[in-house]
Design a protein around this motif. Structure first.
Motif, mmCIF file in Angstrom:
data_model
loop_
_atom_site.group_PDB
_atom_site.id
_atom_site.type_symbol
_atom_site.label_atom_id
_atom_site.label_comp_id
_atom_site.label_asym_id
_atom_site.label_seq_id
_atom_site.Cartn_x
_atom_site.Cartn_y
_atom_site.Cartn_z
ATOM 1 N N LEU A 8 -4.006 0.621 -13.594
ATOM 2 C CA LEU A 8 -5.119 1.262 -12.897
ATOM 3 C C LEU A 8 -5.842 0.270 -11.986
ATOM 4 O O LEU A 8 -6.353 0.647 -10.929
ATOM 5 C CB LEU A 8 -6.112 1.844 -13.912
ATOM 6 C CG LEU A 8 -5.807 3.224 -14.497
ATOM 7 C CD1 LEU A 8 -6.823 3.561 -15.591
ATOM 8 C CD2 LEU A 8 -5.838 4.283 -13.404
ATOM 9 N N HIS A 62 0.836 -1.190 0.000
ATOM 10 C CA HIS A 62 0.000 0.000 0.000
ATOM 11 C C HIS A 62 0.880 1.253 0.000
ATOM 12 O O HIS A 62 1.829 1.355 0.780
ATOM 13 C CB HIS A 62 -0.915 0.014 1.222
ATOM 14 C CG HIS A 62 -2.009 1.036 1.148
ATOM 15 N ND1 HIS A 62 -1.820 2.375 1.425
ATOM 16 C CD2 HIS A 62 -3.322 0.908 0.802
ATOM 17 C CE1 HIS A 62 -2.939 3.019 1.263
ATOM 18 N NE2 HIS A 62 -3.875 2.158 0.885
ATOM 19 N N GLU A 69 -0.645 3.702 -6.435
ATOM 20 C CA GLU A 69 -0.893 4.938 -7.168
ATOM 21 C C GLU A 69 -0.369 4.828 -8.593
ATOM 22 O O GLU A 69 0.737 4.349 -8.824
ATOM 23 C CB GLU A 69 -0.186 6.104 -6.463
ATOM 24 C CG GLU A 69 -0.309 7.437 -7.193
ATOM 25 C CD GLU A 69 0.639 8.486 -6.665
ATOM 26 O OE1 GLU A 69 0.656 9.599 -7.231
ATOM 27 O OE2 GLU A 69 1.382 8.208 -5.696
ATOM 28 N N LEU A 70 -1.175 5.281 -9.544
ATOM 29 C CA LEU A 70 -0.728 5.380 -10.935
ATOM 30 C C LEU A 70 -0.341 6.822 -11.206
ATOM 31 O O LEU A 70 -1.164 7.735 -11.063
ATOM 32 C CB LEU A 70 -1.836 4.955 -11.893
ATOM 33 C CG LEU A 70 -1.512 5.116 -13.383
ATOM 34 C CD1 LEU A 70 -0.423 4.140 -13.796
ATOM 35 C CD2 LEU A 70 -2.750 4.922 -14.241
ATOM 36 N N ASN A 110 3.876 3.074 -6.038
ATOM 37 C CA ASN A 110 3.359 3.649 -7.268
ATOM 38 C C ASN A 110 4.044 3.088 -8.502
ATOM 39 O O ASN A 110 5.148 2.540 -8.429
ATOM 40 C CB ASN A 110 3.464 5.178 -7.251
ATOM 41 C CG ASN A 110 4.904 5.678 -7.231
ATOM 42 O OD1 ASN A 110 5.605 5.638 -8.242
ATOM 43 N ND2 ASN A 110 5.344 6.162 -6.064
ATOM 44 N N GLN A 131 -4.739 -1.746 -10.072
ATOM 45 C CA GLN A 131 -4.050 -1.967 -8.797
ATOM 46 C C GLN A 131 -4.410 -0.909 -7.759
ATOM 47 O O GLN A 131 -3.948 -0.981 -6.612
ATOM 48 C CB GLN A 131 -2.530 -1.973 -9.017
ATOM 49 C CG GLN A 131 -2.049 -2.938 -10.083
ATOM 50 C CD GLN A 131 -2.698 -4.309 -9.977
ATOM 51 O OE1 GLN A 131 -2.673 -4.938 -8.908
ATOM 52 N NE2 GLN A 131 -3.267 -4.782 -11.081
ATOM 53 N N ARG A 132 -5.260 0.039 -8.116
ATOM 54 C CA ARG A 132 -5.624 1.090 -7.161
ATOM 55 C C ARG A 132 -6.316 0.523 -5.928
ATOM 56 O O ARG A 132 -6.130 1.031 -4.829
ATOM 57 C CB ARG A 132 -6.521 2.133 -7.835
ATOM 58 C CG ARG A 132 -5.776 2.997 -8.859
ATOM 59 C CD ARG A 132 -6.682 4.035 -9.476
ATOM 60 N NE ARG A 132 -7.785 3.410 -10.210
ATOM 61 C CZ ARG A 132 -8.677 4.099 -10.919
ATOM 62 N NH1 ARG A 132 -8.599 5.425 -10.978
ATOM 63 N NH2 ARG A 132 -9.648 3.475 -11.560
ATOM 64 N N GLU A 133 -7.099 -0.535 -6.129
ATOM 65 C CA GLU A 133 -7.780 -1.127 -4.974
ATOM 66 C C GLU A 133 -6.806 -1.795 -4.015
ATOM 67 O O GLU A 133 -7.177 -2.116 -2.875
ATOM 68 C CB GLU A 133 -8.824 -2.142 -5.440
ATOM 69 C CG GLU A 133 -8.263 -3.351 -6.156
ATOM 70 C CD GLU A 133 -9.348 -4.284 -6.664
ATOM 71 O OE1 GLU A 133 -9.069 -5.490 -6.743
ATOM 72 O OE2 GLU A 133 -10.467 -3.819 -6.963
#
Length: 404
Positions: A139, A120, A147-148, A123, A141-143
């Motif tokens: 994108l 967590h 961070e992208l 990026n 992987q945001r959950e």
């Protein structure tokens, strides 16, 4: 009569052999193995390329064998997978153990995006304007708290310095296209890898618009991950592609899609043992696309024969010469072209506009004259291959003149 196991002569349908020599006339030799040239001036390799003659013949042979002999020839089909693995390794100067078969580029990118042990707050850096295949897996992987970081382009250019400037101590991967699908801008991979690795960041290369065309020695330029489908510049079928994962990274990537093909003793069905292969083949979880592999392997041999006889730069040099020539002719015909000025960043992709004419109308006019282009990024995209010739260029220019 049914073909005997191990004998594919009954399934062989001869094709016209090239009259030109790969040694003396490599581009005419290649052209004679592209049936599309009989009718079309084809400039859409950045979308879906026509099948090469060898790929078509390999497909026919596979189908005939499957019809006449069933799985009695399965060992020969499986050998085509390994041949494709070795050919890809030769193309990249990689270890065959680092190559795996994939159905498409999106799958290859997702192998890493989904399998990487993200924490967590970490990026990944991606240029703005990437094809969605190199955007959505990251994108997604945001959950997981990843961070992208999107980095703006400058008139289609992806500048290494801009990517590097976004790195911090939480950056793990930079994911970038080798060649922009609309801009045709070719990034300096060596510079990117060098600068990223100095900062402890890995590089994923979406190679679909460059593999086979531009040389890449991954033993000298240690790209960490790479994926490409074979249906564009490699002149193979859709649904058959290749990926490279450096051996040192294999233990870090969780193999999320596992099956009988993922393990070492993959044919031990009675007493299966879950012990993943030590190679990138661990990501080949189940039954392979045998037909696609046979076709792509046959087509890739065209590239390797040129490379072995004329050097690793020959294909790139040919394509760049044709593309620069096309750029000059289109501008003389009144088109506005977009092409990187620096030859180091040029590719076989050239986007242009015909003043006052909708790009769709240019494409339609081309199709009426058996000339194939695409519409991308508000313009007309021509993607030039090594087997194209001066007559093909003239036919495209005449389309533009007819539209003006």
């Amino acid at each position: 009569m049914r073909a005997a196991a191990g004998d594919d002569s009954a399934a062989h349908r001869p094709i016209s052999l090239p009259t030109a020599s790969v040694e003396e006339s490599p581009w005419q030799w290649w052209r004679e193995q592209m049936p599309i040239c009989g009718n079309w001036a084809y400039f859409d390799h950045a979308a879906v390329a026509p099948l090469s003659g060898p790929a078509a013949e390999a497909s026919r042979q596979f189908i005939d064998q499957a019809v006449s002999a069933g799985d009695t020839l399965w060992p020969e089909w499986a050998a085509k997978i390994e041949h494709l693995r070795r050919s890809t390794a030769e193309l990249l100067d990689a270890d065959p153990a680092e190559i795996c078969m994939i159905p498409n580029t999106s799958t290859g990118i997702s192998l890493v995006a989904e399998g990487w042990p993200w924490q967590h707050g970490e990026n990944v850096i991606v240029p703005e304007g990437e094809f969605p295949s190199n955007l959505f897996p990251w994108l997604n992987q945001r959950e997981r708290g990843v961070e992208l970081r999107l980095v703006p382009r400058h008139q289609g250019e992806v500048r290494v310095a801009d990517l590097i400037d976004r790195i911090d101590d939480q950056t793990r991967i930079i994911a970038v296209s080798w060649v922009g699908y609309a801009s045709g801008y070719r990034i300096d991979i060596a510079e990117l890898v060098r600068e990223a690795h100095q900062r402890g960041v890995l590089v994923f290369l979406d190679a679909i618009q460059g593999l086979g065309i531009f040389p890449l020695n991954v033993s000298e330029i240690p790209v960490d991950f790479l994926a490409a489908d074979g249906h564009k510049w490699l002149l193979g079928p859709e649904g058959a592609g290749v990926a490279m994962i450096r051996r040192e990274h294999l233990p870090k990537i969780r193999c999320g899609n596992v099956g009988w093909g993922s393990v070492k003793n993959s044919h031990n069905y009675k007493d299966p043992v879950f012990e993943l292969r030590d190679t990138a083949a661990r990501f080949e979880s189940g039954s392979a696309n045998m037909l696609g592999a046979a076709a792509l392997s046959a087509s890739m041999e065209l590239f390797l024969q040129i490379r072995r006889r004329h050097g690793e730069q020959a294909i790139a040099k040919r394509i760049l010469e044709l593309t620069v020539n096309l750029d000059h002719q289109l501008r003389e015909a009144g088109a506005n072209t977009r092409m990187p000025v620096d030859p180091r960043h040029q590719s076989g992709i050239l986007t242009f506009e015909v003043p006052g004419v909708d790009p769709i109308e240019v494409r339609k006019t081309g199709l009426q004259r058996n000339v194939v282009v695409s519409c991308r990024d508000g313009g007309v995209r021509a993607s030039v291959h090594a087997y194209n010739n001066a007559d093909d260029l003239r036919r495209l220019v005449s389309v533009v003149q007819n539209c003006s």
